[in-house]
Design a protein around this motif. Structure first.
Motif: not given
Length: 354
Positions: A26-28, A36-38, A55-57
């Motif tokens: 899902i994030i991909r 932008t997934p957090i 690299n994600l918050l």
């Protein structure tokens, strides 16, 4: 760390690694469609996703402090005993999410079984494979309570087929419901690849303690007698990966998704818990498996019995497992290929707003 205003909060429950790993596709896809997934979670689930998406918050949420009993007869009592801590965590995360919606100008929320991660101000999705929560004689009330929480969300996503053949059986299907249900089809972070077979058996562990360690210790002892090469992934997320070879067994404390994908594709057979995320991976890779359900966990016991009944995979209770039982796997047909049905573009319309 500044992020764009197409921010989507994605929050898996820290209950083993399954909820976190099934959020990976899902994030991909969110990234592929310009969002932008957090990531928000706690414990090993958060650690795993931090390794996958450095690299994600990421944001730490309060722990539900889910812990299993050593004795399966005490499973339900342990969950009840821990429920005040869980309720407290739900209240705290609800408050936290309210602030996050404002702070990051969230356009949507996807919660995988975190009951307090929703907002009335933005579209909020609850993802689960359990519309019916099995708990023995109290199934009717645990299911009703779960659906009460689901109703607070905009939509409920179920990672299974709506029609037969289904993987969840009665877990993910209701005769009738007023809930806004969407069936995605099975979700897996893995892809089937034609690779040469390097291992006769892949062991992959997950799940809360102390049962994960109890099974690890039992299998290390029992599989000394197994005649064949084994890759053994303990499911212990740590700062550094450790690999050790002892006789015919290669041990890893954990693996990244890419490494697990290779290991699955290079293994003839799989030995694992009957957690639903593992089931979806096996279906995606068309693998044959042997299950050892977590003692006292009704959902895993139901799935293991169901797959045995329909001739897909054998299982054994943890205290009854012997390495020779693995010979039964070849008597079963394994998991057939599942059809890809996820229409991400359609699903993500929910987050586009006006």
């Amino acid at each position: 760390m500044k992020t764009t205003s197409k921010n989507i909060l994605i929050a898996p429950l820290n209950w083993g690694l399954g909820h976190a790993t099934r959020c990976i596709p899902i994030i991909r896809e969110l990234q592929r469609y310009g969002f932008t997934p957090i990531i928000a979670s706690d414990g090993v689930a958060l650690q795993l996703l931090q390794k996958e998406f450095p690299n994600l918050l990421t944001i730490a949420l309060p722990s539900y402090e889910i812990e299993y009993a050593k004795d399966e007869k005490d499973f339900k009592w342990k969950i009840i005993k821990n429920s005040p801590k869980m309720i407290q965590a739900i209240f705290v995360e609800k408050k936290r999410v309210k602030a996050l919606v404002k702070e990051y100008d969230l356009k949507g929320i996807i919660s995988d079984n975190r009951l307090g991660v929703y907002s009335k101000k933005v579209p909020s999705v609850f993802m689960t494979h359990q519309l019916n929560v099995l708990s023995g004689k109290t199934t009717w009330i645990s299911s009703k309570l779960h659906r009460f929480f689901i109703a607070k969300f905009t939509e409920c996503w179920i990672p299974d087929h709506k029609e037969l053949p289904t993987l969840t059986g009665k877990l993910g299907h209701l005769e009738s419901s007023s809930l806004n249900l969407k069936y995605l089809g099975p979700l897996s972070r893995l892809t089937k690849k034609e690779l040469p077979t390097r291992y006769d058996l892949m062991v992959i562990l997950s799940g809360p303690e102390p049962q994960r360690t109890m099974l690890e210790e039992k299998l290390i002892e029992e599989l000394q007698k197994y005649n064949g090469k084994i890759i053994f992934i303990k499911g212990k997320v740590a700062p550094e990966q450790k690999m050790e070879i002892q006789n015919h067994i290669t041990y890893y404390n954990f693996m990244t998704s890419d490494e697990i994908e290779t290991a699955f594709n290079e293994s003839r057979l799989v030995l694992s818990r009957s957690g639903y995320t593992t089931v979806m991976d096996l279906a995606k890779l068309e693998k044959k498996a042997f299950f050892i359900p977590t003692p006292g966990q009704f959902e895993q016991e139901y799935l293991a019995k169901r797959f045995k009944r329909i001739g897909m995979a054998p299982f054994a209770k943890q205290n009854e497992f012997k390495s020779e039982k693995l010979l039964e796997i070849d008597l079963y047909k394994g998991f057939p290929k599942t059809n890809e049905t996820v229409n991400w573009k359609q699903l993500f319309i929910l987050f586009h707003g006006e």
